[in-house]
Design a protein around this motif. Sequence first.
Motif, mmCIF file in Angstrom:
data_model
loop_
_atom_site.group_PDB
_atom_site.id
_atom_site.type_symbol
_atom_site.label_atom_id
_atom_site.label_comp_id
_atom_site.label_asym_id
_atom_site.label_seq_id
_atom_site.Cartn_x
_atom_site.Cartn_y
_atom_site.Cartn_z
ATOM 1 N N PHE A 74 -14.997 -0.407 5.348
ATOM 2 C CA PHE A 74 -14.996 0.803 6.184
ATOM 3 C C PHE A 74 -15.480 2.020 5.407
ATOM 4 N N GLN A 75 -16.036 2.974 6.173
ATOM 5 C CA GLN A 75 -16.267 4.306 5.621
ATOM 6 C C GLN A 75 -15.099 5.169 6.078
ATOM 7 N N GLU B 47 -6.663 4.269 1.185
ATOM 8 C CA GLU B 47 -8.065 4.649 1.385
ATOM 9 C C GLU B 47 -8.988 3.650 0.658
ATOM 10 N N ARG B 48 -8.595 3.287 -0.537
ATOM 11 C CA ARG B 48 -9.402 2.325 -1.300
ATOM 12 C C ARG B 48 -9.419 0.956 -0.599
ATOM 13 N N LEU B 49 -8.263 0.535 -0.082
ATOM 14 C CA LEU B 49 -8.219 -0.761 0.616
ATOM 15 C C LEU B 49 -9.137 -0.759 1.829
ATOM 16 N N LEU B 50 -9.193 0.384 2.520
ATOM 17 C CA LEU B 50 -10.088 0.492 3.686
ATOM 18 C C LEU B 50 -11.546 0.378 3.234
ATOM 19 N N TYR C 23 0.847 -1.191 0.000
ATOM 20 C CA TYR C 23 0.000 0.000 0.000
ATOM 21 C C TYR C 23 0.881 1.239 0.000
ATOM 22 N N HIS C 24 0.266 2.345 -0.382
ATOM 23 C CA HIS C 24 0.984 3.623 -0.482
ATOM 24 C C HIS C 24 -0.067 4.715 -0.345
ATOM 25 N N ALA C 25 0.406 5.963 -0.445
ATOM 26 C CA ALA C 25 -0.516 7.073 -0.198
ATOM 27 C C ALA C 25 -1.689 7.074 -1.175
ATOM 28 N N GLY C 26 -1.495 6.435 -2.329
ATOM 29 C CA GLY C 26 -2.548 6.477 -3.342
ATOM 30 C C GLY C 26 -3.597 5.388 -3.223
ATOM 31 N N ASN C 27 -3.364 4.348 -2.397
ATOM 32 C CA ASN C 27 -4.356 3.257 -2.422
ATOM 33 C C ASN C 27 -4.876 2.799 -1.060
#
Length: 288
Positions: A217-218, A209-212, A203-207
């Motif tokens: 999760f919201q 949030e999508r994984l969450l 994971y990295h800064a770009g993904n």
Amino acid sequence: MVTEELDLTGLRRVYGRPGSRLFYTMVARNARHWGWTEPGQSKWRCWRAQRRLEDVLGRKLALPAGSRVLDAGSGAGVVARAMAARFGLAVTGVDVLDFHVREARRLSARAALEGRTAFSWGDYHRLEFPDASFDGAYSMETLVHSYAPERALAEFHRVLRPGGRLVLLGPMSTVPLEEMRAGDRAVLERYLDDMVFPGAKRYHAGNLERLLTEAGFQVEEALDASANYAPTAEALYAYFRVPYALLRSWGPAEKWLNMRSVVEMYGVRQYIAWYVHTAVKPAAEPAV
Ligand SMILES: C[S@@+](CC[C@H](N)C(=O)[O-])C[C@H]1O[C@@H](n2cnc3c(N)ncnc32)[C@H](O)[C@@H]1O
């Protein structure tokens, strides 16, 4: 190399070497996390910055006193004790290193906080707690060690009650490794391997949030807090640049892994971001 299993030998090497133990107990006073600095605050007082970072976590958790909270990767329990003492939370810490679990119990007993903190051996990818056991969960700079971040997030989701809150704090690369300049990538990748940070390759800064979101999760907030972490990085670099150079001249750099990470990572800091992700398990699962 990215594997899908716990590298206990590697983690023991990272945290168990005499040089690491010395660093964490004497220099970091048992905390194994960085610090938070606001504009106008001194960057040189790293212990204060660590306490402030713990306070950021407590505020993001935003749970009433008495709430049951999971500390995923609790180390020596510094964060768990901060959450118990300063926010009134009942914290259960899990860690895969037996000597960390023992240390956390010992220090909690010494602080008379054993009634509000509990520690056990556990891998946060396969937790032994029943569904919906916790009101909150957090990972303070531990998800980087994850060999399967999707599985870890799914476990956090499972053990949280509906409406439960998750806070993830830690470093990650700004972009996927493949998008970095070759020389910088080589430095960073060696560091990730030596420190057993397979999660930081996934994971990295770009993904994240999508994984969450994919884990159910919201995402309430994905805060790029790099500017608040940078002063600690600058101070540690200034403190350790010369001692590390001296120690290196006496023996292999691997002996001083933590000091090395502080010094060498400073050279590729443009690729490292520090985030605080706050997410909620929805109170009602979306209809399918
Ligand atoms: C950087 S330290 C942070 C410790 C603590 N959160 C703190 O801030 O002081 C990372 C911790 O995560 C633990 N850890 C790594 N992988 C883990 C896993 N799969 N399950 C539980 N703990 C893990 C390590 O043993 C270590 O104690």
